[in-house]
Design a protein around this motif. Structure first.
Motif, PDB file in Angstrom:
ATOM      1  N   GLY A 188       0.840  -1.187   0.000  1.00 29.76           N
ATOM      2  CA  GLY A 188       0.000   0.000   0.000  1.00 29.76           C
ATOM      3  C   GLY A 188       0.876   1.237   0.000  1.00 29.76           C
ATOM      4  O   GLY A 188       2.082   1.167  -0.264  1.00 29.76           O
ATOM      5  N   SER A 189       0.286   2.374   0.272  1.00 27.93           N
ATOM      6  CA  SER A 189       1.051   3.618   0.332  1.00 27.93           C
ATOM      7  C   SER A 189       2.161   3.491   1.369  1.00 27.93           C
ATOM      8  O   SER A 189       1.902   3.233   2.540  1.00 27.93           O
ATOM      9  CB  SER A 189       0.113   4.776   0.708  1.00 27.93           C
ATOM     10  OG  SER A 189       0.839   5.972   0.896  1.00 27.93           O
ATOM     11  N   LEU A 222       7.779  -3.961   4.398  1.00 27.88           N
ATOM     12  CA  LEU A 222       7.563  -4.824   3.239  1.00 27.88           C
ATOM     13  C   LEU A 222       8.585  -5.945   3.143  1.00 27.88           C
ATOM     14  O   LEU A 222       8.394  -6.909   2.394  1.00 27.88           O
ATOM     15  CB  LEU A 222       7.618  -3.989   1.959  1.00 27.88           C
ATOM     16  CG  LEU A 222       6.705  -2.768   1.924  1.00 27.88           C
ATOM     17  CD1 LEU A 222       6.985  -1.938   0.683  1.00 27.88           C
ATOM     18  CD2 LEU A 222       5.247  -3.176   1.981  1.00 27.88           C
ATOM     19  N   VAL A 223       9.656  -5.808   3.880  1.00 25.92           N
ATOM     20  CA  VAL A 223      10.794  -6.718   3.736  1.00 25.92           C
ATOM     21  C   VAL A 223      10.439  -8.156   4.077  1.00 25.92           C
ATOM     22  O   VAL A 223      10.827  -9.093   3.381  1.00 25.92           O
ATOM     23  CB  VAL A 223      11.975  -6.212   4.604  1.00 25.92           C
ATOM     24  CG1 VAL A 223      13.028  -7.298   4.780  1.00 25.92           C
ATOM     25  CG2 VAL A 223      12.588  -4.972   3.972  1.00 25.92           C
ATOM     26  N   GLN A 240       0.790 -16.329  -6.278  1.00 31.02           N
ATOM     27  CA  GLN A 240       0.015 -15.591  -5.294  1.00 31.02           C
ATOM     28  C   GLN A 240       0.471 -14.130  -5.186  1.00 31.02           C
ATOM     29  O   GLN A 240       1.606 -13.799  -5.506  1.00 31.02           O
ATOM     30  CB  GLN A 240       0.137 -16.249  -3.915  1.00 31.02           C
ATOM     31  CG  GLN A 240      -0.219 -17.721  -3.901  1.00 31.02           C
ATOM     32  CD  GLN A 240      -1.621 -17.980  -4.421  1.00 31.02           C
ATOM     33  OE1 GLN A 240      -2.581 -17.351  -3.959  1.00 31.02           O
ATOM     34  NE2 GLN A 240      -1.750 -18.895  -5.376  1.00 31.02           N
ATOM     35  N   THR A 241      -0.445 -13.309  -4.714  1.00 29.30           N
ATOM     36  CA  THR A 241      -0.138 -11.909  -4.423  1.00 29.30           C
ATOM     37  C   THR A 241      -0.446 -11.631  -2.963  1.00 29.30           C
ATOM     38  O   THR A 241      -1.584 -11.842  -2.515  1.00 29.30           O
ATOM     39  CB  THR A 241      -0.955 -10.960  -5.312  1.00 29.30           C
ATOM     40  OG1 THR A 241      -0.647 -11.202  -6.691  1.00 29.30           O
ATOM     41  CG2 THR A 241      -0.635  -9.493  -4.977  1.00 29.30           C
ATOM     42  N   ILE A 242       0.554 -11.202  -2.216  1.00 32.16           N
ATOM     43  CA  ILE A 242       0.382 -10.862  -0.807  1.00 32.16           C
ATOM     44  C   ILE A 242       0.279  -9.348  -0.674  1.00 32.16           C
ATOM     45  O   ILE A 242       1.190  -8.616  -1.084  1.00 32.16           O
ATOM     46  CB  ILE A 242       1.554 -11.385   0.040  1.00 32.16           C
ATOM     47  CG1 ILE A 242       1.616 -12.918  -0.025  1.00 32.16           C
ATOM     48  CG2 ILE A 242       1.419 -10.912   1.483  1.00 32.16           C
ATOM     49  CD1 ILE A 242       2.770 -13.518   0.754  1.00 32.16           C
ATOM     50  N   VAL A 243      -0.832  -8.892  -0.134  1.00 39.14           N
ATOM     51  CA  VAL A 243      -1.021  -7.466   0.113  1.00 39.14           C
ATOM     52  C   VAL A 243      -0.384  -7.107   1.451  1.00 39.14           C
ATOM     53  O   VAL A 243      -0.657  -7.752   2.472  1.00 39.14           O
ATOM     54  CB  VAL A 243      -2.517  -7.098   0.129  1.00 39.14           C
ATOM     55  CG1 VAL A 243      -2.713  -5.649   0.570  1.00 39.14           C
ATOM     56  CG2 VAL A 243      -3.130  -7.318  -1.251  1.00 39.14           C
ATOM     57  N   VAL A 249      -6.684  -3.000   2.094  1.00 42.16           N
ATOM     58  CA  VAL A 249      -7.325  -3.873   1.109  1.00 42.16           C
ATOM     59  C   VAL A 249      -7.412  -5.279   1.673  1.00 42.16           C
ATOM     60  O   VAL A 249      -6.396  -5.861   2.080  1.00 42.16           O
ATOM     61  CB  VAL A 249      -6.515  -3.887  -0.202  1.00 42.16           C
ATOM     62  CG1 VAL A 249      -7.104  -4.897  -1.182  1.00 42.16           C
ATOM     63  CG2 VAL A 249      -6.494  -2.507  -0.834  1.00 42.16           C
ATOM     64  N   PHE A 250      -8.605  -5.832   1.705  1.00 48.90           N
ATOM     65  CA  PHE A 250      -8.811  -7.222   2.117  1.00 48.90           C
ATOM     66  C   PHE A 250      -9.277  -8.024   0.911  1.00 48.90           C
ATOM     67  O   PHE A 250     -10.319  -7.703   0.328  1.00 48.90           O
ATOM     68  CB  PHE A 250      -9.859  -7.326   3.233  1.00 48.90           C
ATOM     69  CG  PHE A 250      -9.440  -6.708   4.543  1.00 48.90           C
ATOM     70  CD1 PHE A 250      -8.113  -6.702   4.930  1.00 48.90           C
ATOM     71  CD2 PHE A 250     -10.382  -6.122   5.373  1.00 48.90           C
ATOM     72  CE1 PHE A 250      -7.731  -6.136   6.137  1.00 48.90           C
ATOM     73  CE2 PHE A 250      -9.998  -5.555   6.583  1.00 48.90           C
ATOM     74  CZ  PHE A 250      -8.668  -5.562   6.971  1.00 48.90           C
ATOM     75  N   LEU A 251      -8.540  -9.068   0.558  1.00 51.63           N
ATOM     76  CA  LEU A 251      -8.889  -9.888  -0.614  1.00 51.63           C
ATOM     77  C   LEU A 251      -9.483 -11.218  -0.165  1.00 51.63           C
ATOM     78  O   LEU A 251      -9.136 -11.737   0.875  1.00 51.63           O
ATOM     79  CB  LEU A 251      -7.647 -10.123  -1.457  1.00 51.63           C
ATOM     80  CG  LEU A 251      -6.967  -8.859  -2.013  1.00 51.63           C
ATOM     81  CD1 LEU A 251      -5.734  -9.244  -2.827  1.00 51.63           C
ATOM     82  CD2 LEU A 251      -7.944  -8.060  -2.860  1.00 51.63           C
TER      83      LEU A 251
END
Length: 251
Positions: A188-189, A222-223, A240-243, A249-251
């Motif tokens: 995210g930001s 983010l590390v 996969q994409t990890i937010v 954002v909840f996926l």
């Protein structure tokens, strides 16, 4: 060696900001790390991290240029051997002006797509043969939560980062049989130095207020996700994409 936990790591966009945080984190693990960036200061950045003697190599590379990517990987392979991890982080973002969709010119659109989407493709294409021969490899692509929520007056950026997610899924299907995983992290930001310099404080404050964990995100947040996806511990996770955004954002 068939694992990925000790092989060389390539991080693009590593001259500063989030990419530099990734590169430093791998270096702290004792990995050989190629700090890659279009900016020539990346050479000095790698020297500040200990230089070749400490396993840090600064390589000037324009990820959007095929010849530049080929030359950079040839040097990395000569110095360190075949990379086992590729972090596709380089992207155009901070310097992009906010523009309504109808005001984005074709030249700017093409440049964003060249860096943000062609770049990961060119780097992955160059890294994959060595990973396949090794029988193991990790590709971690950096997307963005704008791919999920849209980016206000950043249509080109949001579209490119959505493309990164599609690229991640499709490539994961093709290379899994060779022991290579392909995943993405969607930050995210994040208040990197460049973001703090260029963004108004009220905009940063709104991003913080929208989160379940209401604090500013910094590059070090983010590390962990990147290190995990690049490790042997994530050998059965792919596509996969990890937010990582503190719960916006909840996926």
């Amino acid at each position: 060696m068939t694992g990925t936990d000790k092989g060389p790591v390539v991080v693009t966009g590593a001259a500063g900001g989030i990419g530099l945080a990734y590169a430093h984190a791998f270096a702290k693990q004792g990995r050989l790390v190629a700090f890659c960036d279009r900016a020539e200061r990346v050479v000095e950045v790698a020297e500040d991290a200990g230089g070749r003697a400490s396993g840090a190599l600064g390589v000037v590379m324009d990820v959007a240029d095929e010849l530049s990517v080929d030359a950079a990987f040839a040097r990395i392979e000569e110095e360190f051997g075949m990379p086992s991890v590729l972090v596709n982080n380089a992207a155009l973002f901070v310097d992009l002006p906010f523009s309504r969709w109808q005001d984005i010119d074709v030249e700017t659109w093409d440049r964003v797509m060249a860096v943000n989407l062609r770049g990961p493709f060119l780097c992955a294409r160059r890294a994959l043969p060595g990973m396949e021969r090794r029988g193991a490899g990790r590709i971690v692509n950096i997307s963005s939560t704008t791919a999920h929520v849209g980016g206000h007056q950043r249509l080109h950026y949001a579209a490119s980062k959505a493309g990164v997610i599609g690229f991640t899924r499709a490539l994961a299907r093709e290379v899994g049989a060779f022991g290579v995983t392909v995943n993405a992290v969607a930050p995210g930001s994040t208040q990197s130095e460049g973001v703090r310099e260029r963004y108004p404080q009220d905009m940063l404050d709104r991003a913080v207020a929208a989160r379940a964990i209401p604090r500013a995100a910094i590059p070090d947040d983010l590390v962990g996700a990147v290190l995990f996806l690049a490790s042997d511990a994530a050998s059965f996770i792919t596509g996969q994409t990890i937010v990582v955004d503190g719960g916006h954002v909840f996926l």
